[in-house]
Design a protein around this motif. Structure first.
Motif, PDB file in Angstrom:
ATOM      1  N   GLY A 167     -56.444  58.377  59.965  1.00  0.00           N
ATOM      2  CA  GLY A 167     -57.584  57.658  60.520  1.00  0.00           C
ATOM      3  C   GLY A 167     -57.207  56.872  61.755  1.00  0.00           C
ATOM      4  N   SER A 168     -58.159  56.710  62.654  1.00  0.00           N
ATOM      5  CA  SER A 168     -57.925  55.970  63.881  1.00  0.00           C
ATOM      6  C   SER A 168     -58.036  54.471  63.613  1.00  0.00           C
ATOM      7  CB  SER A 168     -58.952  56.377  64.949  1.00  0.00           C
ATOM      8  OG  SER A 168     -58.837  57.749  65.239  1.00  0.00           O
ATOM      9  N   PRO A 169     -57.279  53.660  64.338  1.00  0.00           N
ATOM     10  CA  PRO A 169     -57.361  52.206  64.125  1.00  0.00           C
ATOM     11  C   PRO A 169     -58.729  51.657  64.476  1.00  0.00           C
ATOM     12  CG  PRO A 169     -56.085  52.725  66.089  1.00  0.00           C
ATOM     13  CD  PRO A 169     -56.329  54.018  65.386  1.00  0.00           C
ATOM     14  N   ARG A 170     -59.170  50.674  63.697  1.00  0.00           N
ATOM     15  CA  ARG A 170     -60.466  50.051  63.932  1.00  0.00           C
ATOM     16  C   ARG A 170     -60.254  48.591  64.333  1.00  0.00           C
ATOM     17  NH1 ARG A 170     -61.636  53.229  59.264  1.00  0.00           N
ATOM     18  NH2 ARG A 170     -61.263  51.465  57.855  1.00  0.00           N
ATOM     19  N   PHE A 171     -61.064  48.125  65.275  1.00  0.00           N
ATOM     20  CA  PHE A 171     -60.887  46.793  65.818  1.00  0.00           C
ATOM     21  C   PHE A 171     -62.199  46.025  65.805  1.00  0.00           C
ATOM     22  CE2 PHE A 171     -58.134  49.778  68.146  1.00  0.00           C
ATOM     23  CZ  PHE A 171     -56.894  49.321  67.712  1.00  0.00           C
ATOM     24  N   ASP A 172     -62.079  44.727  65.920  1.00  0.00           N
ATOM     25  CA  ASP A 172     -63.242  43.863  66.107  1.00  0.00           C
ATOM     26  C   ASP A 172     -63.542  43.806  67.597  1.00  0.00           C
ATOM     27  OD1 ASP A 172     -65.120  41.922  66.365  1.00  0.00           O
ATOM     28  OD2 ASP A 172     -63.960  40.331  65.405  1.00  0.00           O
ATOM     29  N   PRO A 173     -64.644  44.410  68.052  1.00  0.00           N
ATOM     30  CA  PRO A 173     -64.921  44.462  69.495  1.00  0.00           C
ATOM     31  C   PRO A 173     -65.027  43.086  70.131  1.00  0.00           C
ATOM     32  CG  PRO A 173     -66.369  45.948  68.278  1.00  0.00           C
ATOM     33  CD  PRO A 173     -65.673  45.087  67.267  1.00  0.00           C
ATOM     34  N   ALA A 174     -65.328  42.072  69.348  1.00  0.00           N
ATOM     35  CA  ALA A 174     -65.505  40.732  69.910  1.00  0.00           C
ATOM     36  C   ALA A 174     -64.183  40.141  70.400  1.00  0.00           C
ATOM     37  CB  ALA A 174     -66.131  39.813  68.874  1.00  0.00           C
ATOM     38  N   THR A 175     -63.063  40.562  69.829  1.00  0.00           N
ATOM     39  CA  THR A 175     -61.781  39.980  70.216  1.00  0.00           C
ATOM     40  C   THR A 175     -61.233  40.611  71.486  1.00  0.00           C
ATOM     41  OG1 THR A 175     -60.467  41.543  68.916  1.00  0.00           O
ATOM     42  CG2 THR A 175     -61.244  39.554  67.798  1.00  0.00           C
ATOM     43  N   GLY A 176     -61.607  41.857  71.764  1.00  0.00           N
ATOM     44  CA  GLY A 176     -60.978  42.573  72.866  1.00  0.00           C
ATOM     45  C   GLY A 176     -59.578  42.995  72.458  1.00  0.00           C
ATOM     46  N   GLN A 177     -59.075  44.027  73.088  1.00  0.00           N
ATOM     47  CA  GLN A 177     -57.738  44.525  72.785  1.00  0.00           C
ATOM     48  C   GLN A 177     -57.081  44.916  74.097  1.00  0.00           C
ATOM     49  OE1 GLN A 177     -56.526  44.492  69.645  1.00  0.00           O
ATOM     50  NE2 GLN A 177     -58.476  43.857  68.750  1.00  0.00           N
ATOM     51  N   THR A 178     -55.773  44.779  74.163  1.00  0.00           N
ATOM     52  CA  THR A 178     -55.021  45.148  75.358  1.00  0.00           C
ATOM     53  C   THR A 178     -53.944  46.144  74.968  1.00  0.00           C
ATOM     54  OG1 THR A 178     -55.397  42.931  76.270  1.00  0.00           O
ATOM     55  CG2 THR A 178     -53.707  44.276  77.319  1.00  0.00           C
ATOM     56  N   LEU A 179     -53.950  47.291  75.617  1.00  0.00           N
ATOM     57  CA  LEU A 179     -53.028  48.373  75.279  1.00  0.00           C
ATOM     58  C   LEU A 179     -51.633  48.114  75.840  1.00  0.00           C
ATOM     59  CD1 LEU A 179     -52.594  51.277  74.120  1.00  0.00           C
ATOM     60  CD2 LEU A 179     -53.212  52.120  76.410  1.00  0.00           C
ATOM     61  N   GLY A 180     -50.640  48.410  75.028  1.00  0.00           N
ATOM     62  CA  GLY A 180     -49.257  48.325  75.471  1.00  0.00           C
ATOM     63  C   GLY A 180     -48.387  49.333  74.751  1.00  0.00           C
ATOM     64  N   HIS A 181     -47.144  49.448  75.180  1.00  0.00           N
ATOM     65  CA  HIS A 181     -46.207  50.405  74.586  1.00  0.00           C
ATOM     66  C   HIS A 181     -44.881  49.715  74.294  1.00  0.00           C
ATOM     67  CE1 HIS A 181     -48.969  53.598  75.615  1.00  0.00           C
ATOM     68  NE2 HIS A 181     -48.935  53.238  76.887  1.00  0.00           N
ATOM     69  N   ASP A 182     -44.107  50.300  73.409  1.00  0.00           N
ATOM     70  CA  ASP A 182     -42.708  49.911  73.278  1.00  0.00           C
ATOM     71  C   ASP A 182     -41.853  51.160  73.369  1.00  0.00           C
ATOM     72  OD1 ASP A 182     -41.802  50.596  70.197  1.00  0.00           O
ATOM     73  OD2 ASP A 182     -43.891  49.935  70.265  1.00  0.00           O
ATOM     74  N   VAL A 183     -40.715  51.023  74.040  1.00  0.00           N
ATOM     75  CA  VAL A 183     -39.844  52.169  74.301  1.00  0.00           C
ATOM     76  C   VAL A 183     -38.396  51.778  74.033  1.00  0.00           C
ATOM     77  CG1 VAL A 183     -41.406  53.122  76.047  1.00  0.00           C
ATOM     78  CG2 VAL A 183     -39.549  51.601  76.750  1.00  0.00           C
ATOM     79  N   SER A 184     -37.554  52.796  73.987  1.00  0.00           N
ATOM     80  CA  SER A 184     -36.115  52.589  73.817  1.00  0.00           C
ATOM     81  C   SER A 184     -35.409  53.691  74.594  1.00  0.00           C
ATOM     82  CB  SER A 184     -35.738  52.657  72.340  1.00  0.00           C
ATOM     83  OG  SER A 184     -35.880  53.991  71.873  1.00  0.00           O
ATOM     84  N   GLY A 185     -34.090  53.711  74.498  1.00  0.00           N
ATOM     85  CA  GLY A 185     -33.333  54.758  75.170  1.00  0.00           C
ATOM     86  C   GLY A 185     -33.735  56.149  74.739  1.00  0.00           C
ATOM     87  N   HIS A 186     -34.334  56.250  73.552  1.00  0.00           N
ATOM     88  CA  HIS A 186     -34.778  57.546  73.027  1.00  0.00           C
ATOM     89  C   HIS A 186     -35.766  58.233  73.966  1.00  0.00           C
ATOM     90  CE1 HIS A 186     -35.728  60.503  69.935  1.00  0.00           C
ATOM     91  NE2 HIS A 186     -36.999  60.233  70.085  1.00  0.00           N
TER      92      HIS A 186
END
Length: 280
Positions: free
Chosen positions: A59-78
């Protein structure tokens, strides 16, 4: 003629007796320390062991639209060299980059990934893969700060993050009791705060936190939570936190690295980087 200890059988016999008595009493005698195992350090990344132990719920993540969300990533040497321009063009606004593990591993891709994210206009921070089995929390905080984990008041650097999750080398809790694990995390976070004047973010999962700290509740007032849970909803949080600052909701995707949402709009991410806020 110069004589050595080996020329005196009485001295050798005494040394043997002392060694036997020390072992019987559980006292460590001097000797070369066993080298820590870093054979998996290149593949140990934020969530690699959480995915292995806890899996993925459909299932896809569900959010509260009132809070807003900001997309980000985490990476490593992989991930190797990352095309941060592509990531920014697809909506990423912040990133965390693995810097170190324990007190014996620095990611060889750290500089390209960390500075590359900044050059592409992302707010970025570094994270440390905890190894409570090899050294103290304070020693690992020092190592992390010295190898990329320092915070800068430039408005584009997020506070360092402690990635504390299942042990990839053995026992899930690194052979520590719940009380000792809690003390180890406190040792790391206290040292980071003392040296950087910022509270480290704690990355973990609720299940690991319950298993290995006994659901310790003493960190929520000081350390923002970066929660790992690959499911449609956030679910239960570890004790002490009433909200997460970051949710790592997926370890897959077309863009580089894992997928995260900051629990708020971009100005909240900017506030955390400036030091004007510690959580969502």
């Amino acid at each position: 003629m110069t004589r050595t200890a080996t020329d005196n059988p009485w001295r050798l016999g005494l040394a043997a007796v002392v060694s036997v008595l020390a072992m019987a009493c559980g006292v460590a005698t001097a000797g070369p320390a066993a080298a820590a195992d870093y054979s998996k350090a290149g593949e140990n990344v934020a969530g690699s062991q959480i995915l292995r132990h806890e899996g993925v719920q459909s299932g896809s993540p569900r959010f509260d639209p009132a809070t807003g969300q900001t997309l980000g990533h985490d990476v490593s040497g992989h991930q190797g060299a990352v095309d941060w321009g592509q990531a920014a063009g697809a909506g990423a606004r912040f990133a965390y980059v693995k810097a170190t593990e324990g007190t014996g591993f620095v990611s060889p891709q750290f500089d390209q990934q960390y500075h590359g994210a900044h050059d592409a206009g992302l707010i970025r921070g570094a994270y440390h893969f905890a190894r409570p089995d090899v050294s103290t929390g304070a020693q690992q905080a020092d190592y992390f700060i010295a190898h990329g984990g320092a915070w800068r008041g430039d408005g584009t650097t997020l506070p360092g993050a402690l990635d504390i999750e299942y042990n990839p080398y053995g026992d899930a809790c690194y052979g520590k009791s719940q009380a000792d694990m809690t003390a180890w995390i406190a040792d790391f976070t206290r040292r980071y705060l003392a040296k950087q004047r910022r509270s480290a973010i704690i990355y973990t999962s609720t299940s690991w936190w319950k298993l290995c700290t006994g659901n310790a509740g003493g960190f929520g007032d000081t350390n923002p939570l970066w929660l790992a849970r690959y499911a449609p909803e956030i679910g239960e949080l570890p004790a002490g936190w009433d909200k997460q600052s970051i949710w790592q909701f997926s370890r897959t995707g077309s863009l580089p690295g894992d997928q995260n949402y900051y629990n708020g709009p971009m100005n909240r991410v900017e506030a955390l980087a400036r030091g004007g806020g510690s959580s969502a």
